[in-house]
Structures are given as structure tokens and as C-alpha cells.
Write an enzyme that holds these catalytic residues in place. Structure first.
Site, PDB file in Angstrom:
ATOM      1  N   GLU A  20      56.984  41.178 -11.228  1.00 57.19           N
ATOM      2  CA  GLU A  20      58.217  41.947 -11.153  1.00 57.19           C
ATOM      3  C   GLU A  20      58.171  43.048 -12.114  1.00 57.19           C
ATOM      4  O   GLU A  20      58.395  44.336 -11.785  1.00 57.19           O
ATOM      5  CB  GLU A  20      59.474  41.050 -11.214  1.00 57.19           C
ATOM      6  CG  GLU A  20      60.636  41.597 -11.176  1.00 57.19           C
ATOM      7  CD  GLU A  20      61.995  40.733 -11.587  1.00 57.19           C
ATOM      8  OE1 GLU A  20      62.936  41.312 -11.304  1.00 57.19           O
ATOM      9  OE2 GLU A  20      61.696  39.763 -12.071  1.00 57.19           O
ATOM     10  N   HIS A  21      57.816  42.647 -13.502  1.00 54.84           N
ATOM     11  CA  HIS A  21      57.754  43.716 -14.376  1.00 54.84           C
ATOM     12  C   HIS A  21      56.529  43.407 -15.099  1.00 54.84           C
ATOM     13  O   HIS A  21      56.144  42.410 -15.513  1.00 54.84           O
ATOM     14  CB  HIS A  21      58.928  43.320 -15.650  1.00 54.84           C
ATOM     15  CG  HIS A  21      60.230  43.034 -15.009  1.00 54.84           C
ATOM     16  ND1 HIS A  21      61.032  41.923 -15.025  1.00 54.84           N
ATOM     17  CD2 HIS A  21      61.328  44.162 -14.672  1.00 54.84           C
ATOM     18  CE1 HIS A  21      62.223  42.156 -14.193  1.00 54.84           C
ATOM     19  NE2 HIS A  21      62.286  43.380 -14.316  1.00 54.84           N
TER      20      HIS A  21
END
Length: 430
Positions: free
Chosen positions: A327-328
Site C-alpha cells: 500500500e505504502h
């Protein structure tokens, strides 16, 4: 203690593959129950919402009302921290400025045969925004969902939020107000999703539903998909930090814990080419855990799902980063731009040693609603494009029809669709 994976070990590939498939959520079999809730809301409308809210949130909507009033919003401004309101407005402005650059453009052109083609973009008429209540009630998420919708031109932005004990976080109401939400209702859970999809006496249906929620909300979104659009089914948060030994171990530990404190199912991963630095980060994590108010949650996340992956070189991290598809992704390395140019899969990337992911959560301007659980391999974070739709346009005159007709008629005949061919031929007396 997080697990350590060494790329030099003989069993690395086997262990890394197992790590990628680790299940981080306990799946509740809620589909049958959610189906009943949706059916009841469709049949009984507001009465079902009132009953479910009393049962699950201990809130009496008969006295409070389903809709949040202007007076309720005014009261929220009175009770909310002024500095927090100012910060929300600062974040709102940055989010709006960034997302305005995402507006797609219409196009019309004429090809060599004289046929006009093109497309136009129009905003979705009405969007529903689900906001979790309780400890997962984040005002910043209201901004991240509502501001792009308004930038896209959505006229009706409807927010539903549970009110445990009749109480809604005042900053959530302020965030909704400053970001242009047009209606707010104090209902949550699967019954709120049903109301947004099918409507009740009080809540008119919408065309698309966005926003995170628990297992019941996720199941409800899956079940109403098709009647309405949905954004994504979000899983636990995750961060992958690629860092060399030139970093401050305390900084990297803080970044890992910023995700771990979200949820016991969150995941924080460090990839480094410096084993000694990896150990220093682990020690810094243990020290910082002692000072975090949500230390128990962060410790469980780091223990159960955290990882330190040792590679021979930073370049060797690249295929692992793409396989994880986090996601990040933070790139705390010397040539972050060069690494980024060769990357394929990530929800969002944070470049350099002075770009903590937490800035992206709040005030960076980019959206923090991002694909999780490796879905960055095939999907993107929330944007203006999630709130618009593209309609294709085609225009022919008699001459252009004569040019295209023979091939169209031949294909219609090949597919056994005589009426298709006739609708072309009849215009040319063929």
C-alpha cells in the site's frame, strides 16, 4: 519480534513466498447475516435502520433523528479543537489543489475517413461515503473521500457514520462540512450500506459507495455491487520501507510503528542491504514501543506480521518490492528517483529520507485511500477518476457510413446477427 528473511539463505524463496500469502485478517462468515440485514432494510426502510442502530450502537434515532442537522454541525465546531480544525482546513486545501490536477479532459477528433470520434467525462450524480465510528473514526479519511468527489463535480455527497451512544466525533462532522458533504446520517454497519444502495424514506439512494469498514460493511459492499458501484474492499494498512545504512534507525523505526499502531493486523516491512542497520531498527522499534499510547496494538502488529528482509544490494530489493506490492512504499535511499523509475507495483511511493508516509496520511495532498493486500498489482488509489465516468461519442455522415458499411455488414453476417447488418444496409438502400 518481527521475522527476519535473508535473501542469501537457501530457503529464502520458500519463506518469502509463504510470507506473501500470510493471511492478516480473520475472515468472519457474515454473508448470510448481511444478506438478511440488506433484505430487511429494503423491506422496512427507516424502521430497520432505527432498530439496528438501537441494537448495535445503543443510539435512539427516534429521538436523535436519522439525519444530522445544521445545529449538530454548528455544535461540532464549538466542541472541536480549533487547532485541529485549522489543520483540517490546511489539509483540505492541499488535497483539493492536488486532485484538481486529476480532472480528465473531453476529446473530439475527426479521423481520415471523416468519422468523428471522442469521449466526454461526467460526474457521478450521487456518492455515498461510509465513515467508521469509534476508534477507527478518522476525520482525515473524510477529506480524502469527499474532496475528490466534489472536485469531480459530484452534486450529492452523502455521509453515513455510526454514532455509538448517540455520539459522533465532532471533527468528523467538521471535516464533512468543510469538504462539501451535502447530507450526513447517523447510521453505520451493513444497514447503512443497504440504505445508500436501495434508499429508505429518509435516505435517497446513491450511485456509488466509497469508504472503509469492518467485515459487515465489506460484505455489504460486495453484495450491493452491481446495484451501485464501489471503490474497493480495503484490508489492514501496510508499509514497506526500503532503507540503506545511511538512515537514522529511529526515523525508520518510527515509520514502521506509524503503520503498526493502526491495527493488530497492520503490517510493517523493512528491506535493507545493511544487516547491522536492520538490527538497529529492530532495537529502536522495541524502545519506541514503550512510549506509544497504542503500544500494545503496535507491538502485536510488529510481532505477528512485521518483517526485516536483508538483501545483498538495494538493487536486489526491486523485484521483492514489486512482488509485495505494498500500500505504502518509502524509498529512504540515495537514488530514490532511479529506483522509482524501475518500480511497477505500489499504492503510493514516498521518496527520500524526509518524506515519512504519515505526511501522506494527512497533509501531503495525495490520497491516502490506497490498495492493500497486494492489490496494487492491478489497482490504484482513490482519485477524481473514481467519481467520474467516460461516455464514448461517434458521429457519421452519409459518406462515412458508405465507407464503413461493407465491413460492418460482413461482420454482422459472420456473427449471425442479421438485424445488425440490416440497420446499416437499410440506410444505404443495400
Amino acid at each position: 519480534m518481527a521475522i527476519t528473511l535473508r535473501q542469501s539463505d537457501a530457503d529464502f524463496e520458500q519463506r518469502f513466498a509463504a510470507f506473501l500469502t500470510t493471511k492478516r485478517e480473520v475472515s468472519e462468515d457474515v454473508d448470510a447475516g448481511v444478506r438478511q440485514i440488506i433484505a430487511r432494510v429494503r423491506a422496512e426502510g427507516d424502521a430497520a435502520l432505527i432498530d439496528y442502530t438501537q441494537r448495535f450502537d445503543r443510539a435512539d434515532l427516534k429521538s436523535l433523528g436519522i439525519a444530522v442537522s445544521k445545529q449538530d454541525i454548528a455544535a461540532a465546531y464549538e466542541t472541536a479543537d480549533p487547532k485541529a480544525i485549522e489543520a483540517l482546513e490546511f489539509a483540505r486545501d492541499r488535497i483539493r489543489s492536488h486532485h484538481e490536477r486529476q480532472r480528465p479532459k473531453d476529446d473530439r477528433y475527426t479521423d481520415a475517413t471523416g468519422v468523428e470520434l471522442g469521449w466526454r467525462w461526467t460526474a457521478i450524480e450521487a456518492v455515498g461515503l461510509y465513515v467508521p465510528g469509534g476508534t477507527a473514526s478518522y476525520p482525515s479519511s473524510v477529506l480524502m473521500n469527499a474532496v475528490p468527489a466534489r472536485v469531480a463535480g459530484v452534486e450529492r455527497v452523502v455521509m453515513v457514520v455510526p454514532a455509538p451512544g448517540g455520539i459522533i466525533n465532532p471533527l468528523v462532522l467538521v471535516a464533512a462540512d468543510i469538504s462539501g458533504v451535502t447530507e450526513i446520517y447517523r447510521v453505520g454497519g451493513a444497514h447503512a450500506i443497504a440504505a445508500l444502495a436501495y434508499g429508505t424514506e429518509t435516505i435517497k439512494p446513491v450511485a456509488k459507495i466509497v469508504g472503509p469498514g469492518n467485515a459487515y460493511v465489506a460484505a455489504a459492499k460486495r453484495q450491493v455491487f452491481g446495484t451501485v458501484g464501489i471503490d474497493m474492499i480495503a484490508g489492514p494498512s501496510e508499509v514497506l520501507v526500503v532503507a540503506d545504512g545511511s538512515n537514522n534507525a529511529d526515523w525508520i523505526a518510527a515509520d514502521l510503528l506509524a503503520q503498526a499502531e493502526h491495527d493488530v493486523s497492520a503490517q510493517s516491512i523493512l528491506i535493507t542491504d545493511d544487516p547491522a542497520f536492520g538490527k538497529a531498527v529492530e532495537q529502536a522499534v522495541e524502545r519506541q514501543l514503550q512510549t506509544l499510547p497504542r503500544g500494545e496494538t503496535a507491538a502485536a502488529s510488529w510481532r505477528d506480521f512485521g518483517a526485516v528482509i536483508e538483501v545483498a544490494t538495494i538493487e536486489a530489493a526491486l523485484p521483492l518490492v514489486d512482488r509485495i506490492a505494498a500500500e505504502h512504499v518509502e524509498l529512504a535511499i540515495d537514488d530514490a528517483e532511479g529506483f522509482l523509475s524501475r518500480m511497477r507495483n505500489a499504492g503510493a511511493v514516498f521518496l527520500g529520507r524526509h518524506t515519512p508516509e504519515a505526511i501522506g496520511d494527512y497533509v501531503g495532498g495525495s490520497n491516502h485511500v490506497l490498495p492493500t493486500a497486494r492489490s496494487a498489482r492491478f489497482s490504484s488509489g482513490l482519485s477524481v477518476l473514481d467519481f467520474v465516468k467516460r461516455t464514448s461519442i461517434l458521429k457519421l455522415g452519409p459518406e462515412q457510413l458508405r465507407v464503413l458499411a461493407p465491413a460492418a455488414i460482413a461482420l454482422a453476417k459472420a456473427e449471425g446477427l442479421d438485424a445488425h447488418g440490416r440497420s446499416v444496409a437499410i440506410r444505404l438502400n443495400m
